[in-house]
Design an enzyme around this catalytic site. Structure first.
Site, PDB file in Angstrom:
ATOM      1  N   SER A 163      13.869  20.028 -16.856  1.00 26.47           N
ATOM      2  CA  SER A 163      12.782  20.998 -16.850  1.00 26.47           C
ATOM      3  C   SER A 163      13.277  22.303 -17.463  1.00 26.47           C
ATOM      4  CB  SER A 163      12.309  21.246 -15.415  1.00 26.47           C
ATOM      5  OG  SER A 163      11.481  22.396 -15.346  1.00 26.47           O
ATOM      6  N   HIS A 222       0.841  -1.217   0.000  1.00 24.68           N
ATOM      7  CA  HIS A 222       0.000   0.000   0.000  1.00 24.68           C
ATOM      8  C   HIS A 222       0.874   1.265   0.000  1.00 24.68           C
ATOM      9  CE1 HIS A 222      -3.064  -2.907   1.220  1.00 24.68           C
ATOM     10  NE2 HIS A 222      -2.216  -3.276   2.163  1.00 24.68           N
TER      11      HIS A 222
END
Length: 477
Positions: free
Chosen positions: A282, A152
């Site tokens: 970026s 999880h």
């Protein structure tokens, strides 16, 4: 390159030359001509009035395709197969009377599709086994390196970096197993006529069913298949396309799962995909190292997974012996799925060639969580030294609550071990406690499982396909 019309990014940016060639017009239409040659040869062998001269004239013009004339004829006939029959006949005039003799359009169309599927699967198989090979090397190299396991995406028991890689490998082996099954069961359509009854061939061979069956068998063999459909409508069962698509989708699923995990690990700064010296992450944030390759894989994988509906709907909505609402869909869906999966495997191999592991970051995350995981071991050690198990459990519970508060509320390091050392009741020296806290005490049989899995499951595959290994994986862009 024409810049004023749409170009397919799969061709321009992603897929390999060999896969693009497999679905190219040259491959398609030269295969049509090879099928016409095989038909003429087999018909002659079985007694029809076809000459060697006609066959040789056809063979000499297999690759001499006049696309301009074919386009002109298709505009005139509104029928692509007849356009190419006439184009072929213009280049092989002596053979014109017997080109496509007894056949329907699906003879060249469907059989060519199956040949392209067969060859496409072979291209995919080579790339798949190369990814498997590289992944197995990574698994073995890191089989002993402890890492925090997640369920999880919450901290769980430890595993190893190599054992986690075997989970990615297992998916790939299932994909290869399915690919081999698809290859081994792929059937040729053969010569079946307009509704699959072979009525035209019944006429050609004066009602001799044995000769018609032999014609079907010989053409199947000439075109490189060892299995053929004994019954069809006008087309082969479109379920074949759906089954092949399911395989390609399964490979895409495996790839996407890998990239999900890798992008999360890159966020955790534990493992990174390659990042080239001059690569820009970026345009605004110069420090960024975005997982561009993994994101490209996941993007292409989503595209492939979405195509699954196209072939499923086509297979389920065919009417009786055939309907043409599969045509445009087939031209788009399967070739693009093959091109995309081809690209996915190239990028995946490229990622694996340059994966970077950061053991210190991995260790740091382990040590932030391990004190909580080790409490049962600490209790058992202290009981051996004469402590009361219930009292030890309560003290550890209290210390754990305070340490957890330090981490979550105060933003401090996990100080549970220091608290235990400073609690005299535990009667445990620091060196012994650090021995207990060695991450390798918490990885179970992960190294042994990794080694056994690679040796038993993976190595035989790599030995079987050893002549296909050594693929270089370079990105186009």
């Amino acid at each position: 390159m024409e810049t004023n019309i749409y170009s397919n990014p799969l061709a321009e940016r992603y897929s390999s030359k060999e896969m693009l060639e497999n679905f190219s017009p040259d491959k398609k239409f030269s295969t049509w001509r090879k099928l016409w040659v095989a038909l003429a040869e087999a018909e002659k062998e079985l007694g029809l009035n076809i000459t060697d001269e006609q066959i040789e004239e056809m063979k000499a013009n297999i690759y001499n395709i006049d696309y301009e004339l074919a386009a002109k004829k298709e505009a005139e006939f509104r029928h692509d197969v007849m356009a190419h029959v006439h184009t072929f006949g213009a280049q092989a005039p002596k053979a014109m009377p017997i080109i496509h003799l007894g056949a329907t359009s699906a003879y060249v169309g469907d059989n060519t599709d199956l040949i392209q599927i067969k060859d496409g699967l072979d291209i995919i198989k080579t790339k798949l086994v190369n990814v498997i090979s590289e992944m197995s090397k990574f698994a073995m190299a890191n089989k002993d390196l402890p890492t925090l396991g997640f369920t999880h995406f919450q901290a769980a028991q430890l595993t190893t970096v190599g054992k986690r890689a075997t989970l990615w490998l297992q998916s790939l082996l299932l994909d290869l197993e399915e690919l081999e099954f698809r290859e081994n069961t792929l059937r040729f359509r053969g010569v079946k006529g307009t509704t699959g009854t072979q009525a035209s061939f019944q006429e050609l061979f004066n009602g001799d069913f044995e000769k018609v069956k032999e014609l079907d068998r010989r053409i199947t063999e000439k075109m490189g298949f060892d299995k053929r459909f004994l019954v069809t409508g006008q087309t082969y069962d479109r379920k074949v396309d759906s089954e092949v698509m399911n395989l390609l989708v399964n490979i895409a699923q495996s790839a996407h799962k890998f990239t999900n995990d890798l992008r999360l690990l890159q966020h955790l700064k534990e493992i990174e995909e390659p990042f080239e010296k001059s690569q820009i992450g970026s345009s605004a944030m110069a420090y960024k190292r975005n997982p561009m390759r993994s994101e490209r894989i996941s993007s292409l994988a989503k595209f492939v997974i979405a195509l699954q509906q196209s072939t499923a709907m086509t297979a389920s909505t065919q009417w009786f012996e055939r309907t043409l609402d599969d045509s445009a869909n087939k031209r788009l869906s399967l070739p693009q799925a093959f091109l995309a999966v081809d690209a996915i495997l190239i990028i995946w191999k490229n990622v694996l060639d340059g994966l970077v592991v950061y053991p210190k970051m991995i260790e740091k995350r382990i040590m932030a969580e391990l004190p909580f995981m080790s409490t049962e071991y600490i209790i058992m050690e202290c009981v051996k030294n004469g402590g009361d198990r219930q009292e030890l459990h309560e003290r550890i519970r209290v210390h754990s609550m305070e340490a957890g508060k330090n981490v979550k509320v105060e933003g401090k390091d996990n100080d549970l071990i220091d608290r235990i050392i400073n609690d005299k009741y535990f009667n445990l020296d620091k060196d012994r406690l650090l021995e207990i806290l060695d991450p390798k005490n918490f990885i179970g049989f992960a190294p042994e499982q990794t080694e056994e899995f690679v040796n038993i499951e993976v190595k035989p595959i790599l030995e079987k396909y050893s002549n296909r290994l050594g693929m270089k994986a370079t990105l186009k862009v």
